[in-house]
Design an enzyme around this catalytic site. Structure first.
Site, PDB file in Angstrom:
ATOM      1  N   THR A 170     -39.590 -10.960  35.739  1.00  0.00           N
ATOM      2  CA  THR A 170     -38.689  -9.812  35.827  1.00  0.00           C
ATOM      3  C   THR A 170     -39.081  -8.768  34.778  1.00  0.00           C
ATOM      4  OG1 THR A 170     -36.864 -11.085  36.708  1.00  0.00           O
ATOM      5  CG2 THR A 170     -36.267  -9.190  35.372  1.00  0.00           C
ATOM      6  N   ARG A 198     -28.814 -14.575  47.047  1.00  0.00           N
ATOM      7  CA  ARG A 198     -28.591 -14.931  45.633  1.00  0.00           C
ATOM      8  C   ARG A 198     -28.882 -13.709  44.749  1.00  0.00           C
ATOM      9  NH1 ARG A 198     -31.853 -14.640  40.777  1.00  0.00           N
ATOM     10  NH2 ARG A 198     -31.196 -16.282  39.362  1.00  0.00           N
ATOM     11  N   VAL A 199     -27.994 -13.448  43.803  1.00  0.00           N
ATOM     12  CA  VAL A 199     -28.224 -12.385  42.821  1.00  0.00           C
ATOM     13  C   VAL A 199     -28.106 -13.007  41.435  1.00  0.00           C
ATOM     14  CG1 VAL A 199     -27.475 -10.144  41.930  1.00  0.00           C
ATOM     15  CG2 VAL A 199     -27.264 -10.650  44.376  1.00  0.00           C
ATOM     16  N   ASP A 201     -28.760 -12.360  36.982  1.00  0.00           N
ATOM     17  CA  ASP A 201     -28.187 -11.496  35.942  1.00  0.00           C
ATOM     18  C   ASP A 201     -28.754 -10.083  35.937  1.00  0.00           C
ATOM     19  OD1 ASP A 201     -30.721 -12.836  35.112  1.00  0.00           O
ATOM     20  OD2 ASP A 201     -30.538 -11.405  33.464  1.00  0.00           O
ATOM     21  N   GLY A 222     -34.926 -14.206  32.215  1.00  0.00           N
ATOM     22  CA  GLY A 222     -34.882 -15.662  32.128  1.00  0.00           C
ATOM     23  C   GLY A 222     -34.043 -16.223  33.250  1.00  0.00           C
ATOM     24  N   GLY A 224     -31.308 -16.646  35.369  1.00  0.00           N
ATOM     25  CA  GLY A 224     -30.186 -15.731  35.572  1.00  0.00           C
ATOM     26  C   GLY A 224     -28.829 -16.388  35.598  1.00  0.00           C
TER      27      GLY A 224
HETATM   28  N1  ASP Z   1     -33.276 -13.217  35.362  1.00  0.00           N
HETATM   29  C1  ASP Z   1     -33.984 -13.180  36.627  1.00  0.00           C
HETATM   30  C2  ASP Z   1     -33.118 -13.786  37.696  1.00  0.00           C
HETATM   31  O1  ASP Z   1     -32.480 -14.788  37.457  1.00  0.00           O
HETATM   32  C3  ASP Z   1     -35.298 -13.878  36.574  1.00  0.00           C
HETATM   33  C4  ASP Z   1     -36.225 -13.401  35.472  1.00  0.00           C
HETATM   34  O2  ASP Z   1     -35.765 -12.854  34.478  1.00  0.00           O
HETATM   35  O3  ASP Z   1     -37.425 -13.527  35.608  1.00  0.00           O
HETATM   36  O4  ASP Z   1     -33.113 -13.275  38.799  1.00  0.00           O
END
Ligand code: ASP
Length: 304
Positions: A170, A198-199, A201, A222, A224
């Protein structure tokens, strides 16, 4: 007033062969944002420009090159917040927008709402003049192959094992402009093989991102589901105000995240006076930054 920018390109166990692409992508994004700030651009301009660069690079899990969901489709989430006005805009589960950070900015500036999802967000994009793309154009061969391999697996792995082993690239940016205004933006394809709809953070105000000129601004990356449960971006911003140090705030927020919930992820942040902070509980956090007291952008994979 001191200008500053920091960008992230994901927090996970980034394999050695991908280090150079993560570093160069983060560096290019931070340099573009910094140049805009130096030309009198606003913090929101710098954040949008930096995030768009990373959305366009297939190495990151944002825009083209994103992970596929369990249906084999790319679903994108992005959010942006303006620390001066607290105006915020976010979109989730969009399938036909190559640069969702720009759509999030349109929501921030032109919509009475904060968060639009799916087909409604895409209709808003059309009305706002944001181009819609062919969903297939967002898929790169690497991700199609990963998806084919996962689909062929008999037993799905538990989520924690997945987060340890899967890419989590991300992207996001935090900036402070010469007028003393903070802004933050994030963009993602979400976790690999996620349930459709799915969503995480990334687009959620307070969880994946937060900006308030009175506190500070932070962007998270990270796992989410864990970041949402600990409201990590607002927690970090609150600690900037409490501790008077962006560096300490990032470390305290990640220590809480790790100890309270076994959190896997990282945070980047800037204080109202332009101090930069970052910390992570994963082996790596791809990031790059520059502030007034530096002569060039520094890109790194660890906080040490
Ligand atoms: N935080 C993101 C999510 O859970 C994944 C990521 O940060 O790579 O969608």
């Amino acid at each position: 007033m001191a200008a500053a920018i920091i960008v992230h390109g994901g927090a996970w166990d980034i394999p050695t062969e991908l280090h150079a692409d993560h570093l160069s992508g983060c560096r290019a994004a931070a340099e573009a944002g910094w140049e805009l700030l130096m030309r009198g651009g606003t913090a929101t301009d710098a954040v949008e420009a930096a995030v768009r660069i990373m959305e366009d690079l297939p190495v990151f899990d944002a825009g083209r090159g994103s992970h596929l969901n369990a249906d084999g489709v790319v679903e994108l989430d992005a959010g942006m917040m303006d620390g001066k006005t607290l105006m915020a805009g976010a979109v989730a589960s969009v399938k036909r927008v190559a640069n969702p950070i720009s759509l999030a900015r349109h929501v921030l500036q032109e919509s009475p709402h904060v968060f639009l999802v799916g087909e409604g967000a895409e209709r808003f994009a059309q009305a706002a003049g944001v181009p819609l793309c062919d969903p297939e154009s967002l898929i790169v061969p690497r991700e199609r192959e990963l998806w084919n391999r996962r689909r062929a697996e008999a037993e799905p792995q538990p989520p924690a094992a997945l987060f340890h082993s899967e890419p989590a690239d991300t992207v996001g940016a935090v900036a402070l402009d010469a007028d003393g205004n903070l802004a933050v933006g994030n963009s993602t394809g979400g976790t690999f093989y996620k349930h459709p709809g799915r969503v995480g953070d990334t687009p959620i105000i307070g969880c994946g991102l937060y900006a308030d000129n009175a506190l500070g601004a932070a962007a998270c990356t990270g796992w989410g589901e864990q970041i949402m449960k600990t409201v990590l971006a607002k927690t970090t911003a609150d600690h900037i105000a409490l501790l008077g140090s962006a560096r300490d705030a990032a470390h305290v927020a990640i220590a809480y995240f790790e100890h309270r919930i076994g959190g896997l992820g990282g945070v980047i942040c800037i204080s109202p006076s332009g101090q930069i902070g970052f910390a992570h509980s994963t082996p790596y956090l791809a990031h790059a930054y520059r502030s007034d007291d530096m002569t060039e952008v520094v890109a790194s994979l660890t906080a040490d």
